[in-house]
Design an enzyme around this catalytic site. Structure first.
Site, mmCIF file in Angstrom:
data_model
loop_
_atom_site.group_PDB
_atom_site.id
_atom_site.type_symbol
_atom_site.label_atom_id
_atom_site.label_comp_id
_atom_site.label_asym_id
_atom_site.label_seq_id
_atom_site.Cartn_x
_atom_site.Cartn_y
_atom_site.Cartn_z
ATOM 1 N N TRP A 29 -18.549 -8.510 0.288
ATOM 2 C CA TRP A 29 -17.226 -7.824 0.933
ATOM 3 C C TRP A 29 -16.245 -9.056 1.060
ATOM 4 O O TRP A 29 -15.181 -8.729 1.613
ATOM 5 C CB TRP A 29 -17.419 -6.995 1.883
ATOM 6 C CG TRP A 29 -18.207 -5.931 1.697
ATOM 7 C CD1 TRP A 29 -18.433 -5.628 0.398
ATOM 8 C CD2 TRP A 29 -18.962 -4.941 2.351
ATOM 9 N NE1 TRP A 29 -19.541 -4.535 0.573
ATOM 10 C CE2 TRP A 29 -19.555 -4.167 1.822
ATOM 11 C CE3 TRP A 29 -18.927 -4.582 4.007
ATOM 12 C CZ2 TRP A 29 -20.332 -2.907 2.413
ATOM 13 C CZ3 TRP A 29 -19.610 -3.812 4.626
ATOM 14 C CH2 TRP A 29 -20.315 -3.038 3.766
ATOM 15 N N ARG A 85 0.923 -1.301 0.012
ATOM 16 C CA ARG A 85 -0.091 0.068 0.052
ATOM 17 C C ARG A 85 0.841 1.383 0.072
ATOM 18 O O ARG A 85 0.619 2.197 0.665
ATOM 19 C CB ARG A 85 -0.894 -0.249 1.239
ATOM 20 C CG ARG A 85 -2.031 -0.894 0.968
ATOM 21 C CD ARG A 85 -2.882 -0.965 2.242
ATOM 22 N NE ARG A 85 -2.585 -1.479 3.452
ATOM 23 C CZ ARG A 85 -3.043 -1.053 4.619
ATOM 24 N NH1 ARG A 85 -3.948 -0.456 4.890
ATOM 25 N NH2 ARG A 85 -2.143 -1.533 5.672
ATOM 26 N N GLU A 86 2.211 1.168 -0.774
ATOM 27 C CA GLU A 86 2.833 2.504 -0.803
ATOM 28 C C GLU A 86 2.214 3.660 -1.286
ATOM 29 O O GLU A 86 2.434 4.838 -0.998
ATOM 30 C CB GLU A 86 4.093 2.158 -1.687
ATOM 31 C CG GLU A 86 4.843 0.994 -1.265
ATOM 32 C CD GLU A 86 4.468 -0.204 -1.660
ATOM 33 O OE1 GLU A 86 3.606 -0.633 -2.197
ATOM 34 O OE2 GLU A 86 5.569 -1.192 -1.508
ATOM 35 N N LEU A 87 1.098 3.370 -2.310
ATOM 36 C CA LEU A 87 0.529 4.603 -2.881
ATOM 37 C C LEU A 87 -0.400 5.167 -1.839
ATOM 38 O O LEU A 87 -0.398 6.522 -1.452
ATOM 39 C CB LEU A 87 -0.419 4.047 -3.687
ATOM 40 C CG LEU A 87 -1.234 5.440 -4.684
ATOM 41 C CD1 LEU A 87 -0.225 6.461 -5.207
ATOM 42 C CD2 LEU A 87 -2.139 4.694 -5.896
ATOM 43 N N CYS A 127 -27.246 0.765 4.090
ATOM 44 C CA CYS A 127 -26.464 1.779 4.066
ATOM 45 C C CYS A 127 -26.641 2.813 3.060
ATOM 46 O O CYS A 127 -25.631 3.361 2.488
ATOM 47 C CB CYS A 127 -24.762 1.378 3.838
ATOM 48 S SG CYS A 127 -24.067 1.445 5.604
ATOM 49 N N GLY A 178 -24.708 0.348 15.875
ATOM 50 C CA GLY A 178 -24.019 -0.618 16.192
ATOM 51 C C GLY A 178 -22.696 -0.225 16.579
ATOM 52 O O GLY A 178 -22.350 -0.527 18.086
ATOM 53 N N HIS A 231 -21.308 10.860 8.260
ATOM 54 C CA HIS A 231 -20.148 10.621 7.410
ATOM 55 C C HIS A 231 -19.238 12.108 7.202
ATOM 56 O O HIS A 231 -18.250 12.147 6.592
ATOM 57 C CB HIS A 231 -20.432 10.427 5.735
ATOM 58 C CG HIS A 231 -21.283 9.283 5.690
ATOM 59 N ND1 HIS A 231 -22.674 9.267 5.906
ATOM 60 C CD2 HIS A 231 -21.120 7.843 5.205
ATOM 61 C CE1 HIS A 231 -23.101 8.080 5.780
ATOM 62 N NE2 HIS A 231 -21.994 7.110 5.387
ATOM 63 N N CYS A 260 -25.556 5.544 10.010
ATOM 64 C CA CYS A 260 -24.810 4.417 10.019
ATOM 65 C C CYS A 260 -23.819 4.232 11.191
ATOM 66 O O CYS A 260 -24.159 4.944 12.360
ATOM 67 C CB CYS A 260 -23.944 4.576 8.675
ATOM 68 S SG CYS A 260 -23.085 3.192 8.401
HETATM 69 N N1 GLN Z 1 -23.391 -2.398 12.693
HETATM 70 C C1 GLN Z 1 -22.501 -1.737 11.869
HETATM 71 C C2 GLN Z 1 -21.782 -0.495 12.453
HETATM 72 O O1 GLN Z 1 -22.439 0.105 13.239
HETATM 73 C C3 GLN Z 1 -23.050 -1.281 10.541
HETATM 74 C C4 GLN Z 1 -22.107 -0.657 9.411
HETATM 75 C C5 GLN Z 1 -22.505 -0.521 8.131
HETATM 76 O O2 GLN Z 1 -23.657 -0.388 8.128
HETATM 77 N N2 GLN Z 1 -21.619 -0.420 7.327
HETATM 78 O O3 GLN Z 1 -20.640 -0.236 12.371
HETATM 79 ZN ZN ZN Z 2 -24.420 1.898 7.449
#
Ligand code: GLN
Ligand code: ZN
Length: 785
Positions: free
Chosen positions: A581, A21-23, A663, A452, A714, A746
């Protein structure tokens, strides 16, 4: 124009991030001011030099254009936009007198500055890579800025290489762009094709001038069905663009690649233009069986580049079959080359960098470097005949056979369980029964909760690192996590939240955490792939049948619940997200694999219930992300994805409240699927769109609990109480108060504690004030009559 031969073997692109991960390190150091322009340039040049040397060592030619010049410091779509001068108005200040944007400026466009939002980011076809969305309007002033590409060609030449510049093609660049702010209704960036093509012609001329024999133009838009412009319109545009670009005689030879989809009608369209080589993604689909005579004749005069090595997965695959597929193209043209199906951007660098992987598993895998070697092998086979590479083809076949029969790949106990599933396993009791059984949770109107995770502090990360190095014992680590859980529980009580979480301090990642505890998965040490910009993920490898040797979350959740009288949510990652993922086995349908993961989670749900946990959340942030591009593929996907969620949660007792978290805010697109998940409560993103999603929810008659996120996690910004109250009121005006939950967008893991605490204080206060308002409104009419 040149008539040089295309190399017999090539790749469409190589990972840019660097083996270690040098970049990422260079870019982040540059952003923070720790290194200057010269040092940044030196580090990226070193990375490019190492890539060229590596590719040559793996068997690509130093001087035959087989090595692609596919480097980018941030994103290839941004690079293409800047090469044609497509700079949004709000960033006009970043241009110099000639209109050029320097590297610092391009990062500003990628990341935003002050009030000026960055370019939007979205998924690159069906990969987990995200590109920046160019903004193009009727007045965007296109101009050619070939300097960056020319410099790469020169840099390669100085090191003794003749490489092949790679550039997103004009049709794809326009198809991926969105209309710039202020564009008239109905305007499409593709309307500007005629203005853009001469600029591409100028770029190509500059590259020819610099000594590039071949240039690769990536045109995945020609084989994707999911773009706003109709496929016919895109093909028509491709015909126009390549007729025009091919007509210039100061150009290099043109290789147009169409990865990420079956070539279909794009083949005839490209055949009819003067391009010299056509890249076909044969992993995604064969060449159409019936070609008209004119197309056949045209193809005979072109190089067909057979994308037979899968650029999109980590499996070694069936090399002999790949050879046959490439070889078969020789019935169409005397000039056939082999290539990867897509850029290798989507896979880690090198299996040899994984000392902890089971050596047997390692022989089944091919990361970027192994795939380059496979390409070189097949190229040799095309040149010298199959016999010349028979031993390599046999070795790959032997690895495949070994994999099919290896312990753990097919487990009888797992397969018996999935085979015995019946409809009833996918359904819970009816909603009314569940509501009744859950009434004793005794939640107020507008219950408050979080998604969470709580902030992952430096201390937590340090503890995990020390555990990995053996400098912290398992018991010490456990004690540190318990201390954190207690802190998080006390904090939530103090804040006055209604449904608590344990905070997920023990999770390095919401998928890898489970992958490490389930049978059938392996995790890598250096297997990073670029997600966007400097962000990387390290997907786990799902190689075998999935089973749960023991409970995965019960200890943490019950400890958290033991500390408080309020309900604590159990927290699991759903089957679709675990698959999305990870690098998933390619020897059975995704749906079969998803069911195995679902059954493991189902057992976890049962154990959580048994241990007294009343609410279980199963996160599926990737449900939308995995939705196939092609409409015709969507129903089958929704069937298995929704089915696997229902299987994971289907045995939950009526009294257990099942939550899910998604999300994104494009609720409307998958509303039916979300309803079909049949979760009691669904939390989704909403704050950034000012709660527009609540209208979708109301319009679609969504009748389960729902928590449109009111706090945008975010950004480090702390929303004020009044602002939150307005958002909650907006939601409460369309969603009945007995179904509306109040929560952030989130998880909080990427946030700091100060802003988190302040924001949650405001969230609780705002909720209480709306509750009071609702209660008053409910009382007043009674008083009046
Ligand atoms: N439960 C996870 C958190 O709170 C959900 C994360 C996500 O939706 N990407 O981090
Ligand atoms: Zn989320």
């Amino acid at each position: 124009m040149t008539a040089r031969t295309f190399p017999t073997g090539t790749i469409l692109g190589y990972p840019r991030i660097g083996r270690r991960r040098e970049l990422k390190r260079a870019v982040e150091a540059y952003w923070s001011g720790a290194i200057d322009d010269a040092e940044f340039e030196a580090r990226t040049a070193e990375l490019r030099a190492a890539t060229r040397e590596r590719l040559a060592a793996l068997g690509l030619g130093r001087d035959d254009s087989s090595i692609p010049e596919s480097f980018s410091t941030y994103d290839q779509v941004l690079d293409a936009a800047l090469a044609v001068g497509a700079v949004p108005e709000r960033f006009a200040r970043l241009r110099d007198a000639d209109g050029r944007v320097d590297p610092a400026g391009s990062f500003t466009i990628a990341r935003g500055e002050g009030e000026d939002a960055p370019l939007e980011m979205t998924k690159w076809f069906d990969s987990n890579y995200h590109y920046l969305v160019p903004e193009i309007g009727p007045d965007t002033a296109f101009a050619a800025f070939p300097e960056r590409l020319v410099a790469l060609v020169a840099e390669a030449q100085a090191a003794g290489f003749r490489t092949r510049p790679v550039l997103v093609g004009p049709v794809t660049l326009l198809a991926l762009a969105k209309p710039a702010d202020g564009s008239p209704a109905g305007f499409r960036p593709l309307d500007r094709l005629a203005d853009l093509v001469p600029v591409y012609a100028a770029l190509l001329a500059a590259l020819a001038d610099a000594g590039a024999d071949w240039v690769q133009l990536d045109e995945p838009a020609l084989v994707s069905e999911s773009l706003p412009d109709a496929p016919e319109r895109l093909l028509e545009a491709a015909g126009e663009a390549y007729d025009a670009l091919g007509a210039h005689d100061d150009r290099p030879a043109l290789f147009v690649a169409a990865p990420y989809g079956p070539i279909g009608d794009a083949l005839a369209v490209l055949a009819a233009t003067p391009v010299d080589a056509i890249g076909i993604d044969l992993v995604r689909g064969a060449v159409p069986a019936l070609l008209d005579p004119a197309t056949e004749e045209a193809l005979a005069a072109k190089t067909l580049v057979a994308g037979v090595i899968d650029g999109h997965n980590v499996w070694r695959g069936d090399l002999a079959a790949a050879f046959e597929h490439a070889d078969a193209l020789r019935s169409l043209s005397g000039s056939v080359a082999v290539a990867t199906s897509t850029s290798l951007l989507h896979v880690p660098h090198d299996v040899a960098d994984e000392p902890d992987l089971d050596p047997r598993l390692a022989t089944w895998l091919a990361f970027a470097d192994q795939k380059v070697a496979q390409v070189a092998t097949l190229a040799r086979g095309l040149t010298s005949g199959r016999e010349a590479v028979a031993s390599e083809l046999d070795a790959a076949a032997a690895a495949l056979a070994d994999r099919a029969g290896a312990p753990g790949v097919r487990r009888l106990d797992v397969r018996r369980r999935t085979a015995e599933l019946g409809d009833a396993d996918f359904s819970r009791a009816g909603t009314a029964d569940r509501l009744r059984a859950q009434a004793d949770l005794d939640l107020p109107a507008l219950p408050t909760t979080t998604i969470g995770s709580f902030p992952q502090t430096a201390d937590l990360r340090r503890a995990r690192a020390l555990l990995g190095k053996g400098e912290l014992s398992a018991a010490e680590y456990e004690a540190a996590m318990r201390e954190e859980i207690e802190r998080v529980i006390r904090l939530q009580e103090r804040l006055g939240l209604d449904v608590l979480v344990h905070g997920e301090p023990e999770r390095n990642d919401m998928v890898q955490y489970f992958a490490e505890l389930l049978d059938g998965f392996a995790v890598t040490r250096n297997g990073w792939v670029q997600s966007y910009g400097s962000r990387c993920t390290r997907p786990s490898i799902l190689w075998g049948d999935v089973a749960r040797p023991e409970p995965m979350t019960v200890g943490w959740s019950t400890y958290a619940q033991s500390l408080t009288d309020r309900p604590v949510k159990g927290m699991l990652t759903g089957p679709v997200t675990i698959l999305a993922w990870s690098f998933v086995r390619d020897d059975q349908p995704l749906g079969d694999t998803a069911r195995q993961v679902a059954l493991a989670l189902r057992d976890e749900v049962a154990d959580l219930e048994e241990a007294g946990i009343r609410i279980v959340q199963v996160d599926e942030p990737a449900l939308r992300e995995l939705l196939p591009l092609r409409l015709s593929d969507q129903p089958a996907y929704l069937e298995w994805s929704v089915g696997s969620f229902r299987l994971a949660t289907g045995s939950a007792r009526p009294a257990t409240q099942v939550h899910t978290h998604l999300c994104y805010s494009e609720f409307g697109v998958v509303i039916d699927a979300i309803r079909d998940l049949d979760a009691d409560v669904t939390s989704i993103e909403a704050a950034r769109s000012r709660m527009e999603v609540v209208d979708d929810i109301a319009a679609n008659g969504f009748d389960h609990g729902v928590g449109p996120g009111v706090y945008d996690i975010h950004s480090p910004r702390v929303p004020g109480e009044a602002e939150l109250r307005a958002l909650i009121e907006r939601a409460a005006s369309v969603i009945p108060a007995d179904r509306l939950w109040i929560n952030p967008d989130c998880g909080l893991k990427t946030r700091g504690y100060d802003e988190t605490v302040a924001s949650l204080e405001h969230l609780v206060a705002a909720t209480r004030s709306v509750r009071a308002q609702l209660a008053a409104a409910a009382v007043v009419p009674a008083l009046v009559d």
